[in-house]
Design a protein around this motif. Structure first.
Motif, PDB file in Angstrom:
ATOM      1  N   SER A   1       0.597   5.281  -8.702  1.00  0.00           N
ATOM      2  CA  SER A   1       0.050   5.259  -7.382  1.00  0.00           C
ATOM      3  C   SER A   1       1.345   5.169  -6.153  1.00  0.00           C
ATOM      4  N   HIS A   2       1.220   5.893  -5.197  1.00  0.00           N
ATOM      5  CA  HIS A   2       2.405   5.864  -4.023  1.00  0.00           C
ATOM      6  C   HIS A   2       2.180   4.362  -3.374  1.00  0.00           C
ATOM      7  N   GLY A   3       1.123   3.962  -3.579  1.00  0.00           N
ATOM      8  CA  GLY A   3       0.930   2.434  -2.974  1.00  0.00           C
ATOM      9  C   GLY A   3       1.778   1.414  -3.527  1.00  0.00           C
ATOM     10  N   GLN A   4       1.907   1.533  -4.848  1.00  0.00           N
ATOM     11  CA  GLN A   4       2.921   0.675  -5.492  1.00  0.00           C
ATOM     12  C   GLN A   4       4.483   0.614  -4.677  1.00  0.00           C
ATOM     13  N   SER A   5       4.837   1.947  -4.572  1.00  0.00           N
ATOM     14  CA  SER A   5       6.213   1.853  -3.833  1.00  0.00           C
ATOM     15  C   SER A   5       6.022   1.576  -2.405  1.00  0.00           C
ATOM     16  N   GLU A   6       4.909   1.705  -1.699  1.00  0.00           N
ATOM     17  CA  GLU A   6       4.718   1.321  -0.505  1.00  0.00           C
ATOM     18  C   GLU A   6       4.917  -0.144  -0.112  1.00  0.00           C
ATOM     19  N   ALA A   7       4.258  -0.696  -1.306  1.00  0.00           N
ATOM     20  CA  ALA A   7       3.897  -2.395  -1.273  1.00  0.00           C
ATOM     21  C   ALA A   7       5.369  -3.036  -1.481  1.00  0.00           C
TER      22      ALA A   7
END
Length: 397
Positions: A293-299
């Motif tokens: 999930s791209h949210g992992q990188s954003e976090a």
């Protein structure tokens, strides 16, 4: 007037044919299949025995004790024409293992770099990685082997005009010459130190991981491991009076003398299988990273983690659960594709076995040895990768 359709007490419920029971039908079908399989095996066995008798060929593996009568171009163990057929097969087996292990390591490194490069924001790196993948994975591996063997290594200069490489190495159309280590008395202590350093590194890495899970503090694992693996053997080597020297190849007027040489057959097979398999691994790595999930990188970026560390510590560990299963198939393909070595004369298991088959006529025995060896290698690789996959699986707290 209505009729009572209920069954009177003491009367059994009427049943149809026993073949209407799915369980019974399944048992019958399996029994028929088993009988047909047994009959087929019996027919093949009796037919083979009759053909062997008609050709006056004795069956059995006693021929392995016979004199080979041929030489092998590259051997990891001592071998002469006076050695036995069994030892020749061991030489071929070790050569196959050498190509498979070195090829898997190299293909994994190249594949991971190219796979990550395909997702790079740098336009040039992304396009070069894409071209690499599309070129190599759409060419048959045999053609890639011929490309390295005839198109690259064969056009290198003669030994007297060898190209000098760093670390006293030379390359020419006869292969790669490099310094050969010479072990003297006391050299075994350096090896023992290396083993101890590797074991200590494993225990330290586990301790550091446990410490990080408990406290959130990350210990310097990389530098500590490098210090152990390099520093401890080096200190032991100096303390024992450097009992390891090197026989360096020297360029003469017509040829190279000294050192060790890796032939062009091994180099072309190793490079071809590594680059070919790496193109498939690159796509597996790219798909695995895309699956996170791209949210992992954003976090991670929101917490101030640098992009490089985000990829290495956040994205790749989670992508491994997607990467490892198809990666196993590529490792198996590389190992089996090593049998293409016969096309360029590299003495792997298939090439050596083919020579023995032509001399003895023991086709059934040689083919059975091939099947057993490759089946064992494939199952061993699968078991190891399944274990590694279980170790890398995400565990919920």
């Amino acid at each position: 007037m209505t009729i009572d359709a209920t069954i009177p007490p003491g009367k059994d419920k009427p049943t149809g044919s026993i073949l209407n029971d799915p369980k019974v039908r399944g048992i019958i079908y399996q029994a028929i299949t088993l009988l047909l399989l047994v009959f087929f095996i019996y027919w093949v066995t009796t037919n083979t025995i009759e053909n062997l008798k008609r050709a006056n060929i004795a069956s059995g593996y006693g021929f392995l004790n016979g004199r080979a009568g041929f030489d092998v171009g590259q051997s990891l163990i001592a071998f002469t024409s006076d050695s036995t057929y069994g030892r020749a097969l061991v030489v071929g087996f070790l050569n196959t293992i050498l190509v498979a292990v070195t090829g898997i390591i190299t293909a994994t490194i190249i594949g991971f770099l190219v796979g990550i490069g395909r997702l790079s924001k740098n336009w040039l790196i992304a396009k070069l990685s894409m071209v690499y993948v599309e070129v190599f994975r759409n060419i048959p591996p045999l053609l890639v082997i011929f490309f390295w063997y005839s198109g690259v290594l064969a056009v290198l200069p003669q030994p007297r005009d060898s190209l000098a490489l760093p670390l006293d190495m030379y390359i020419n159309n006869r292969g790669l010459a490099f310094p050969r280590p010479v072990f003297e008395s006391g050299a075994q202590f350096t090896f023992y130190a290396l083993v101890i350093a590797v074991i200590a590194s494993i225990f330290f890495a586990r301790y550091a991981n446990k410490k990080q899970m408990e406290t959130g503090k990350r210990l310097p694992v990389l530098w500590t491991v490098l210090g152990l693996v390099i520093g401890l053997p080096l200190l032991t080597l100096l303390a024992t009076g450097t009992p390891i020297s090197f026989d360096v190849p020297i360029a003469g007027k017509f040829n190279l003398t000294g050192g060790s040489v890796v032939g062009p057959e091994f180099l072309s097979l190793f490079l071809a299988l590594s680059f070919y398999t790496a193109s498939f691994i690159a796509e597996i790595v790219r798909a695995g990273i895309r699956g996170v999930s791209h949210g992992q990188s954003e976090a991670a970026h929101a917490l101030g983690v640098r992009p490089g560390l985000t990829t290495r510590l956040v994205v790749v560990p989670q992508a491994m659960r997607i990467i490892i299963p198809p990666l196993t198939s590529q490792y198996l393909n590389l190992t089996k594709n090593s049998s293409l070595a016969i096309a360029i004369g590299y003495a792997d298991l298939v090439a050596v076995g083919g020579t023995i088959l032509n001399q003895t006529g023991q086709a059934v025995e040689i083919v059975s040895i091939w099947i057993i060896v490759y089946l064992t290698l494939s199952l061993s690789t699968s078991l190891f990768m399944n274990w590694f996959n279980a170790k890398m699986a995400l565990v919920e707290r």
